[in-house]
Design an enzyme around this catalytic site. Structure first.
Site, PDB file in Angstrom:
ATOM      1  N   HIS A 268       0.862  -1.226   0.958  1.00 54.85           N
ATOM      2  CA  HIS A 268      -0.351  -0.486  -0.118  1.00 54.85           C
ATOM      3  C   HIS A 268       0.636   1.076  -0.223  1.00 54.85           C
ATOM      4  O   HIS A 268       1.121   1.532  -0.719  1.00 54.85           O
ATOM      5  CB  HIS A 268      -0.720  -0.055   1.161  1.00 54.85           C
ATOM      6  CG  HIS A 268      -1.712   1.280   1.101  1.00 54.85           C
ATOM      7  ND1 HIS A 268      -2.333   1.282   0.304  1.00 54.85           N
ATOM      8  CD2 HIS A 268      -2.821   1.397   2.171  1.00 54.85           C
ATOM      9  CE1 HIS A 268      -3.578   2.787   0.689  1.00 54.85           C
ATOM     10  NE2 HIS A 268      -3.866   2.456   1.967  1.00 54.85           N
ATOM     11  N   HIS A 307      -2.251  -2.758  -9.600  1.00 49.29           N
ATOM     12  CA  HIS A 307      -3.326  -1.747  -8.385  1.00 49.29           C
ATOM     13  C   HIS A 307      -4.898  -3.243  -8.919  1.00 49.29           C
ATOM     14  O   HIS A 307      -5.331  -3.074  -9.744  1.00 49.29           O
ATOM     15  CB  HIS A 307      -3.818  -0.301  -9.536  1.00 49.29           C
ATOM     16  CG  HIS A 307      -4.804   0.176  -8.323  1.00 49.29           C
ATOM     17  ND1 HIS A 307      -6.057   0.621  -7.586  1.00 49.29           N
ATOM     18  CD2 HIS A 307      -3.923   1.417  -7.073  1.00 49.29           C
ATOM     19  CE1 HIS A 307      -6.406   1.107  -6.747  1.00 49.29           C
ATOM     20  NE2 HIS A 307      -4.984   1.847  -6.531  1.00 49.29           N
ATOM     21  N   ASP A 363       2.224   5.146  -7.274  1.00 42.80           N
ATOM     22  CA  ASP A 363       4.205   5.076  -5.823  1.00 42.80           C
ATOM     23  C   ASP A 363       5.416   4.945  -6.879  1.00 42.80           C
ATOM     24  O   ASP A 363       5.727   5.146  -5.800  1.00 42.80           O
ATOM     25  CB  ASP A 363       3.421   3.828  -5.172  1.00 42.80           C
ATOM     26  CG  ASP A 363       2.602   4.264  -4.010  1.00 42.80           C
ATOM     27  OD1 ASP A 363       1.681   3.300  -3.682  1.00 42.80           O
ATOM     28  OD2 ASP A 363       2.676   5.080  -3.071  1.00 42.80           O
TER      29      ASP A 363
HETATM   30  C1  SDX Z   1      -1.352   1.934  -3.236  1.00 42.62           C
HETATM   31  O1  SDX Z   1      -6.470   0.281  -2.734  1.00 42.62           O
HETATM   32  C2  SDX Z   1      -5.642   1.492  -3.761  1.00 42.62           C
HETATM   33  O2  SDX Z   1      -6.712   2.846  -3.619  1.00 42.62           O
HETATM   34  C3  SDX Z   1      -4.561   2.476  -2.899  1.00 42.62           C
HETATM   35  C4  SDX Z   1      -3.408   3.066  -3.612  1.00 42.62           C
HETATM   36  C5  SDX Z   1      -4.298   4.575  -2.891  1.00 42.62           C
HETATM   37  O3  SDX Z   1      -4.114   5.759  -3.932  1.00 42.62           O
HETATM   38  O4  SDX Z   1      -4.938   4.125  -1.261  1.00 42.62           O
HETATM   39  O5  SDX Z   1      -3.571   2.965  -4.885  1.00 42.62           O
HETATM   40  C6  SDX Z   1      -2.150   3.598  -3.454  1.00 42.62           C
HETATM   41  O6  SDX Z   1      -1.411   1.516  -2.317  1.00 42.62           O
HETATM   42  C7  SDX Z   1      -0.950   1.817  -4.919  1.00 42.62           C
HETATM   43  C8  SDX Z   1      -0.428   0.197  -4.926  1.00 42.62           C
HETATM   44  C9  SDX Z   1       0.997   0.216  -4.248  1.00 42.62           C
HETATM   45  N1  SDX Z   1       1.508  -0.608  -4.414  1.00 42.62           N
HETATM   46  C10 SDX Z   1       2.152  -1.473  -4.756  1.00 42.62           C
HETATM   47  O7  SDX Z   1       3.043  -0.882  -5.693  1.00 42.62           O
HETATM   48  C11 SDX Z   1       2.660  -3.017  -4.346  1.00 42.62           C
HETATM   49  C12 SDX Z   1       3.232  -3.848  -5.822  1.00 42.62           C
HETATM   50  N2  SDX Z   1       1.422  -3.963  -6.240  1.00 42.62           N
HETATM   51  C13 SDX Z   1       0.811  -5.042  -6.055  1.00 42.62           C
HETATM   52  O8  SDX Z   1       1.475  -5.715  -4.949  1.00 42.62           O
HETATM   53  C14 SDX Z   1      -0.522  -5.535  -6.406  1.00 42.62           C
HETATM   54  O9  SDX Z   1      -0.560  -4.639  -7.706  1.00 42.62           O
HETATM   55  C15 SDX Z   1      -1.138  -4.609  -5.614  1.00 42.62           C
HETATM   56  C16 SDX Z   1      -1.305  -4.779  -4.153  1.00 42.62           C
HETATM   57  C17 SDX Z   1      -1.230  -2.997  -5.924  1.00 42.62           C
HETATM   58  C18 SDX Z   1      -2.425  -5.153  -6.059  1.00 42.62           C
HETATM   59  O10 SDX Z   1      -2.939  -6.294  -6.067  1.00 42.62           O
HETATM   60  P1  SDX Z   1      -4.275  -7.424  -6.543  1.00 42.62           P
HETATM   61  O11 SDX Z   1      -5.122  -6.340  -6.930  1.00 42.62           O
HETATM   62  O12 SDX Z   1      -4.958  -8.075  -5.215  1.00 42.62           O
HETATM   63  O13 SDX Z   1      -3.705  -8.118  -7.818  1.00 42.62           O
HETATM   64  P2  SDX Z   1      -3.208  -9.445  -7.299  1.00 42.62           P
HETATM   65  O14 SDX Z   1      -1.786  -9.563  -5.702  1.00 42.62           O
HETATM   66  O15 SDX Z   1      -4.066 -10.418  -7.174  1.00 42.62           O
HETATM   67  O16 SDX Z   1      -2.469  -9.499  -8.969  1.00 42.62           O
HETATM   68  C19 SDX Z   1      -2.622 -10.026  -9.888  1.00 42.62           C
HETATM   69  C20 SDX Z   1      -2.198 -11.203 -10.444  1.00 42.62           C
HETATM   70  C21 SDX Z   1      -1.199 -11.800 -10.188  1.00 42.62           C
HETATM   71  O17 SDX Z   1      -0.771 -12.859 -11.097  1.00 42.62           O
HETATM   72  P3  SDX Z   1      -1.181 -14.047 -10.984  1.00 42.62           P
HETATM   73  O18 SDX Z   1      -1.296 -15.282  -9.206  1.00 42.62           O
HETATM   74  O19 SDX Z   1      -2.551 -13.824 -11.657  1.00 42.62           O
HETATM   75  O20 SDX Z   1      -0.214 -14.653 -11.767  1.00 42.62           O
HETATM   76  O21 SDX Z   1      -0.880  -9.657 -11.368  1.00 42.62           O
HETATM   77  C22 SDX Z   1       0.082 -10.100 -10.657  1.00 42.62           C
HETATM   78  C23 SDX Z   1       0.048 -10.474  -9.395  1.00 42.62           C
HETATM   79  O22 SDX Z   1       0.896 -12.156  -8.865  1.00 42.62           O
HETATM   80  N3  SDX Z   1       0.623  -9.107 -10.019  1.00 42.62           N
HETATM   81  C24 SDX Z   1       2.090  -8.500  -9.438  1.00 42.62           C
HETATM   82  C25 SDX Z   1       1.994  -7.011  -9.485  1.00 42.62           C
HETATM   83  N4  SDX Z   1       0.777  -7.150  -8.853  1.00 42.62           N
HETATM   84  C26 SDX Z   1      -0.417  -7.751  -9.306  1.00 42.62           C
HETATM   85  N5  SDX Z   1       2.898  -8.961 -10.581  1.00 42.62           N
HETATM   86  C27 SDX Z   1       4.415  -8.585 -10.615  1.00 42.62           C
HETATM   87  N6  SDX Z   1       4.570  -7.111  -9.776  1.00 42.62           N
HETATM   88  C28 SDX Z   1       3.786  -6.881  -9.287  1.00 42.62           C
HETATM   89  N7  SDX Z   1       3.873  -5.105  -8.831  1.00 42.62           N
END
Ligand code: SDX
Length: 424
Positions: A268, A307, A363
Site C-alpha cells: 500500500h 492496482h 507510487d
Molecule cells: C496504493 O487501493 C488503493 O487505492 C491504493 C492506493 C491509494 O491511493 O490508496 O492506490 C495506493 O497502495 C497503490 C499500490 C501500491 N502497491 C504496489 O505498488 C505494490 C505492488 N503492487 C501489487 O502488490 C499489487 O498490484 C497490488 C497490491 C497493488 C494489487 O494487488 P491485487 O489487486 O490483489 O492483485 P493480485 O495481487 O491479485 O495480482 C493479480 C496478478 C497476480 O498474478 P497471478 O497470480 O494472476 O499470476 O498480477 C500479479 C500477481 O502476481 N501482480 C504483479 C504485481 N501486481 C500484481 N506481478 C508483479 N508485480 C506486481 N506489482
C-alpha cells in the site's frame, strides 16, 4: 420493462427467490433467506479481501479503473492538480464543495493555527531510538495525541469533530518533520505561519541555521500537487481501516493511527519506499531485463506497478511523471529515473504485465521525486500519510453520518474442529 431484481433458483430445494438490485448491487443480507431447512442459518457471500464487495455508499471520490478516471467530489484530478491547492482540495473533500473566498480564508487560518504540537509530545518522540523508522514514530505519536485531546471522544459533536479535523490535518506535517529531525539528530524546526502548508512542511524538514527558511517555489508547488494526488482514493486498505476502527466509535486520533499503520505496508503506501529500494537494487539500466525475468518467475514483485482498481494507467502516475521534469530542473535529475523509465518501457510491452493489466501506479514515480527533493527513502510512506489524512477524515465523518453504518463485524466460514472432549 425489465425489473431491477434477480430471480435466484436454489437447486438444492427448487425454491425461487426474487432479490432487488440497487445501485448495481444486491444486499448480502438478502441472501440469508435462502435456506435448505428452517434451522439453516441461510446463505452468506464469501469475499476474501473484499475484491467484489461494496462496504459503504460514498459521495467523496469516484474511480473508473478501466478508463483511468479519478474525481474528488466530481472534479477531475487533472484539473485539481493543475489549478487547485492541497488545502483547497482538503476542504473540498471534507465539505463536498469548493470553498468561497471567506470560507477558504477561515479554513486556512484554522489549519495554520493548529500546526504546533504540545511540547510534551517531544518527550514522547525523544523516547524512541534515533534510527526509528519515521512512519513507526508517526503512527505512535498520532495515537498518543488522542491522550492530549480527550474531547475528541465526542465524535457526534460536529463542532468538536471539526476541531479534530483541523488539528490532525495541521499537525501531521509537524509530527512528520519532527520524526525526521529526530532521526537525523537535528533540532526540531518549528512551524512558520507565514508559509504555505507545503512551504511550512519543507521549512520544518530542512531549515538549518538561517533565521527564516525560504522554500523553493517550484519544489513547494510540486509537493503541493503531490499532496493533492494523494488526498483520497475511495475505499483503499487504509481508508477501510479508518472506517472499521471508526465504526466502533473510537476517537479520530486512534483511527488515524490505525489507518496510517495499514498504509505503512509495502503493498500500500509503503510501496513508494519499496520502489526506491527496488531501483537501487537494480542499480543500472543494463540489469533491468534480469529483474523483469525474476518478476515474471514470481520471485519478486514490480513495486509501484499494478492496482486493485486501475486496470489502466493510474491517472496520478501520469501527472507525477510530468512533475518530475519540473523538479529535476531545480534539483538535477535522479539517476534512478532512467532505470524506472526502462522498467516501464519493457513492462508496458511485455505480455506478462499487459495480460495482468499491470501499469505504473501512484507510487512508481513519486519516490523518485521525493528523493530528488532531499527526502530520505524511509520518509516516503510518511509523505503519503500527511495528505491522505484529509481523505481519512472525510471518509470517517461520512461513515459516522451514514444511517446504514454500524460497527463493522464480518462473518466467517468455520473449517475448524467440531466439538471434542477436553483431556488434561
Ligand atoms: C496504493 O487501493 C488503493 O487505492 C491504493 C492506493 C491509494 O491511493 O490508496 O492506490 C495506493 O497502495 C497503490 C499500490 C501500491 N502497491 C504496489 O505498488 C505494490 C505492488 N503492487 C501489487 O502488490 C499489487 O498490484 C497490488 C497490491 C497493488 C494489487 O494487488 P491485487 O489487486 O490483489 O492483485 P493480485 O495481487 O491479485 O495480482 C493479480 C496478478 C497476480 O498474478 P497471478 O497470480 O494472476 O499470476 O498480477 C500479479 C500477481 O502476481 N501482480 C504483479 C504485481 N501486481 C500484481 N506481478 C508483479 N508485480 C506486481 N506489482
Amino acid at each position: 420493462m425489465n425489473k431491477e431484481t434477480l430471480t435466484i433458483t436454489d437447486n438444492r430445494t427448487g425454491k425461487q427467490y426474487e432479490i432487488p438490485v440497487e445501485d448495481g448491487t444486491i444486499r448480502a443480507m438478502d441472501l440469508r433467506q435462502i435456506k435448505t431447512s428452517d434451522d439453516d442459518f441461510g446463505l452468506m457471500s464469501y469475499d476474501p479481501a473484499f475484491t467484489n464487495t461494496a462496504s459503504c455508499k460514498s459521495r467523496i471520490t469516484f474511480i473508473d479503473g478501466d478508463k483511468g478516471i479519478l474525481r474528488y467530489r466530481g472534479y477531475p484530478i487533472e484539473q485539481l492538480a493543475e489549478r487547485s491547492t492541497y488545502l483547497e482540495v482538503a476542504y473540498l473533500i471534507l465539505h463536498g464543495e469548493l470553498p468561497a473566498a471567506a470560507e477558504f480564508e477561515e479554513w486556512t487560518w484554522e489549519i495554520t493555527h493548529h500546526t504546533l504540537i504540545h511540547e510534551q509530545i517531544k518527550k514522547f518522540m525523544d523516547g524512541v531510538r534515533y534510527d526509528a523508522h519515521p512512519m513507526g514514530l508517526l503512527i505512535g505519536t498520532v495515537g498518543a495525541l488522542s491522550t492530549f485531546y480527550p474531547e475528541a471522544k465526542n465524535i457526534f459533536d460536529a463542532e468538536k469533530r471539526s476541531k479534530q479535523v483541523h488539528r490532525l490535518i495541521a499537525k501531521m506535517p509537524t509530527i512528520a518533520a519532527f520524526a525526521y529531525r529526530h532521526s537525523v539528530g537535528m533540532p526540531y524546526a518549528y512551524p512558520d505561519n507565514d508559509l504555505s502548508y507545503t512551504g511550512n512542511f519543507l521549512n520544518m524538514m530542512f531549515k538549518t541555521t538561517e533565521v527564516k527558511y525560504k522554500p523553493d517555489p517550484v519544489l513547494e508547488r510540486a509537493l503541493d500537487v503531490l499532496f493533492i494526488l494523494h488526498a483520497d482514493h475511495e475505499q483503499n486498505c487504509s481508508t477501510s481501516a479508518m472506517r472499521g476502527i471508526g465504526s466502533s466509535q473510537a476517537d479520530p486520533y486512534s483511527a488515524v493511527a490505525g489507518a496510517a499503520a495499514a498504509l505503512y505496508g509495502p503493498l500500500h503506501g509503503g510501496a513508494n519506499e519499496a520502489v526506491l529500494r527496488m531501483l537501487n537494487e537494480i542499480s543500472s539500466k543494463a540489469n533491468v531485463p534480469a529483474y523483469i525475468k525474476r518478476v515474471k518467475e514470481g520471485e519478486v514483485r514490480l513495486m509501484g506497478f499494478g492496482h486493485r482498481v486501475y486496470k489502466n494507467y493510474d491517472p496520478r502516475a501520469r501527472i507525477i511523471k510530468q512533475i518530475a521534469d519540473q523538479v529535476f530542473a531545480v534539483t538535477g535529475s535522479n539517476p534512478v529515473l532512467e532505470i524506472a523509465l526502462e522498467l516501464e518501457r519493457i513492462a508496458l510491452e511485455d505480455e506478462y504485465f499487459v495480460s495482468r493489466k499491470l501499469y505504473p501506479n501512484v507510487d512508481f514515480y513519486s519516490g523518485i521525486i521525493y528523493q530528488a527533493m532531499g527526502f530520505p527513502v524511509d520518509m516516503f510512506p510518511v509523505l503519503f500519510a500527511i495528505p491522505r489524512t484529509s481523505g481519512w477524515m472525510a471518509q470517517w465523518v461520512e461513515m459516522l453520518n451514514d444511517p446504514d453504518q454500524k460497527i463493522a463485524r464480518p462473518r466467517q466460514i468455520y473449517l475448524g474442529y467440531e466439538e471434542r472432549e477436553y483431556k488434561p
